[in-house]
Design a protein around this motif. Structure first.
Motif, mmCIF file in Angstrom:
data_model
loop_
_atom_site.group_PDB
_atom_site.id
_atom_site.type_symbol
_atom_site.label_atom_id
_atom_site.label_comp_id
_atom_site.label_asym_id
_atom_site.label_seq_id
_atom_site.Cartn_x
_atom_site.Cartn_y
_atom_site.Cartn_z
ATOM 1 N N ASP A 332 0.847 -1.191 0.000
ATOM 2 C CA ASP A 332 0.000 0.000 0.000
ATOM 3 C C ASP A 332 0.884 1.243 0.000
ATOM 4 O O ASP A 332 1.941 1.272 0.640
ATOM 5 C CB ASP A 332 -0.917 0.014 1.221
ATOM 6 N N ALA A 333 0.427 2.271 -0.718
ATOM 7 C CA ALA A 333 1.206 3.503 -0.822
ATOM 8 C C ALA A 333 0.260 4.697 -0.863
ATOM 9 O O ALA A 333 -0.938 4.553 -1.145
ATOM 10 C CB ALA A 333 2.083 3.477 -2.074
ATOM 11 N N VAL A 353 7.054 3.851 -7.234
ATOM 12 C CA VAL A 353 6.831 3.788 -5.788
ATOM 13 C C VAL A 353 8.177 3.896 -5.088
ATOM 14 O O VAL A 353 9.179 3.334 -5.545
ATOM 15 C CB VAL A 353 6.101 2.485 -5.395
ATOM 16 N N ASP A 356 8.790 6.109 1.925
ATOM 17 C CA ASP A 356 8.578 7.389 2.584
ATOM 18 C C ASP A 356 9.254 7.286 3.950
ATOM 19 O O ASP A 356 8.716 6.680 4.883
ATOM 20 C CB ASP A 356 7.078 7.666 2.738
ATOM 21 N N GLY A 361 6.238 4.261 5.426
ATOM 22 C CA GLY A 361 5.483 3.527 4.413
ATOM 23 C C GLY A 361 6.034 3.788 3.023
ATOM 24 O O GLY A 361 7.245 3.885 2.825
ATOM 25 N N TYR A 362 5.109 3.903 2.053
ATOM 26 C CA TYR A 362 5.500 4.160 0.669
ATOM 27 C C TYR A 362 4.680 5.312 0.109
ATOM 28 O O TYR A 362 3.558 5.557 0.534
ATOM 29 C CB TYR A 362 5.256 2.914 -0.202
ATOM 30 N N ARG A 363 5.246 5.969 -0.886
ATOM 31 C CA ARG A 363 4.510 6.967 -1.662
ATOM 32 C C ARG A 363 4.658 6.593 -3.140
ATOM 33 O O ARG A 363 5.642 5.954 -3.531
ATOM 34 C CB ARG A 363 5.030 8.375 -1.396
ATOM 35 N N VAL A 364 3.678 6.999 -3.951
ATOM 36 C CA VAL A 364 3.689 6.590 -5.351
ATOM 37 C C VAL A 364 3.162 7.715 -6.235
ATOM 38 O O VAL A 364 2.288 8.486 -5.832
ATOM 39 C CB VAL A 364 2.854 5.298 -5.550
ATOM 40 N N ARG A 399 -4.730 6.416 -0.044
ATOM 41 C CA ARG A 399 -3.934 5.188 -0.063
ATOM 42 C C ARG A 399 -4.415 4.298 -1.200
ATOM 43 O O ARG A 399 -5.618 4.152 -1.421
ATOM 44 C CB ARG A 399 -4.025 4.440 1.272
#
Length: 418
Positions: A332-333, A353, A356, A361-364, A399
């Motif tokens: 999930d991002a 992606v 972060d 987490g992640y960003r995309v 998200r």
């Protein structure tokens, strides 16, 4: 029209696991293990030293460990890796020991050589500092215990897996056979790279990209070249796919006047399961069986072709090899930008992606324009952003689920270790 999940279920219900074979250990990386690997040996097989230093008896150095004065003991043995201790140690004795050498009976710990000083004749050693009881000893079986499962059946073998198997003495591993995949491009306008290119025509990038994706999925590509947009050319080319474990055709499955693939494969006795899926890119997608093997009719637009392969063909090829994990890894991002889609279709947008580091987490974000003919978007992407069928718009900050693409990731300038 089928959903992606329904299409995947139909495909996987129509493929069989191929025979397995013995593969030399040096060639087994990236192959699918056909039977679980159990340890026949404990590793290490016996207590051994984790340091170059001196094996000593704990009561001799206990006070040193707690800040007391240095002690001097007699060196009664020298033990190298692969050697055997000459005697058991008693109080007042030490053995010079090398990394990996077996611990002599009576020794309780190893003092690293930096914390000790030899006498001039090397008959004695003075221990100036000491770790705790048991320090610098690798215990028998602390890595692997005899009888343990080391690698599960169905795993795609990593370099570490084959190293683990080799450390157990395995010279070969039983793995699923690699499926041979026939690849046929179609179209009057399509040419092999390196040929003269008439005005308005294109080179066949799809065939080369698919061959690479087949290899990444564990298969062996069998290029069949390019069939022209007429039934006779298609029929002759398709006949050459006999004996392959799977057939992938590119183009000719839409509704154009020159899209003959579905009709020709039907005339050759193919059984068609479906030819449309509620996915963008990649709505025109055919699946069935031809000459007793699975047939995948992928769209001709390059992005649609590759995305469709990843959703349908890749899981099938892994299933043929007996793999337990079939689908792309997802995370999930958080979206960095707003994206739009069309309700009723699951959209797979090409994205980038990244971790972060602030949130953990992640960003995309998208790669830019998302047309199904923009092959560069696939070259730039390291993921596919999933936009569900029931939404037509997602805002920045929402998200989303992303599929991580196989292969190298975009270059990371810093190590990211700190």
């Amino acid at each position: 029209m089928l959903s992606i999940e329904e299409a995947q279920q139909r495909i996987l219900g129509g493929v069989d696991v191929l025979d397995d074979e013995l593969v030399p250990i040096g060639e087994a990386r990236a192959r699918v293990l056909a039977e679980e690997l159990r340890a026949t040996l404990s590793q290490p097989p016996e207590d051994n030293s984790a340091m170059d230093g001196f094996a000593v008896v704990w009561p001799d150095v206990q006070a040193v460990h707690h800040g007391g004065s240095a002690v001097t003991v007699s060196v009664v043995d020298i033990i190298g890796a692969g050697g055997r201790p000459a005697k058991a140690l008693v109080a007042g004795e030490a053995a010079r020991i090398m990394t990996g050498a077996p611990i002599p009976e009576g020794a309780d710990l190893v003092v690293m050589q930096e914390w000790a000083s030899w006498s001039s004749d090397k008959s004695q050693v003075t221990i100036e500092r000491s770790g705790p009881d048991g320090d610098n000893i690798r215990r028998a079986g602390e890595d692997v215990r005899q009888g343990e499962v080391l690698v599960e059946q169905g795993a795609v073998l990593t370099a570490a897996d084959v190293g683990l198997a080799a450390a157990q003495g395995c010279s070969s591993l039983r793995c699923g056979r690699r499926p041979e995949v026939a690849i046929l491009a179609t179209g009057d306008e399509v040419h092999e790279p390196g040929e003269p290119l008439p005005e308005g025509h294109i080179y066949s990038g799809n065939s080369v990209a698919l061959a690479g994706l087949v290899e990444e999925a564990g298969g062996v590509p069998r290029p069949l070249g390019i069939a022209r947009d007429d039934p006779d050319s298609l029929r002759e080319a398709l006949e050459r796919s006999r004996g392959a474990d799977a057939l992938v055709t590119v183009g000719g499955v839409s509704v154009g006047d020159f899209d003959h693939v579905k009709d020709v494969v039907a005339g050759l006795g193919a059984e068609l399961e479906f030819w449309k899926v509620a996915m963008r890119p990649g709505k025109p997608n055919a699946f069935g069986s031809l000459f007793g093997s699975p047939w995948f009719g992928l769209p001709g637009n390059p992005v649609s072709c590759m995305v469709s392969f990843l959703q349908y063909v890749r899981p099938a090829l892994l299933a043929m090899q007996g793999a337990s994990s079939l689908f792309l890894t997802t995370v999930d991002a958080v979206l960095e930008e707003a994206v739009g889609s069309r309700e009723g279709f699951l959209f797979l947008l090409r994205g980038i992606v990244e971790p972060d580091w602030t949130s953990g987490g992640y960003r995309v974000r998208t790669t830019g324009p998302q047309g199904s003919g923009i092959l560069r978007s696939m070259a730039q992407a390291n993921c596919l952003i999933v936009v569900p069928e029931e939404v037509s718009h997602l805002d920045a900050g929402q998200r989303v689920r992303v599929q991580l693409l196989p292969g190298p990731r975009p270059a990371q300038v810093a190590s990211g270790l700190r």
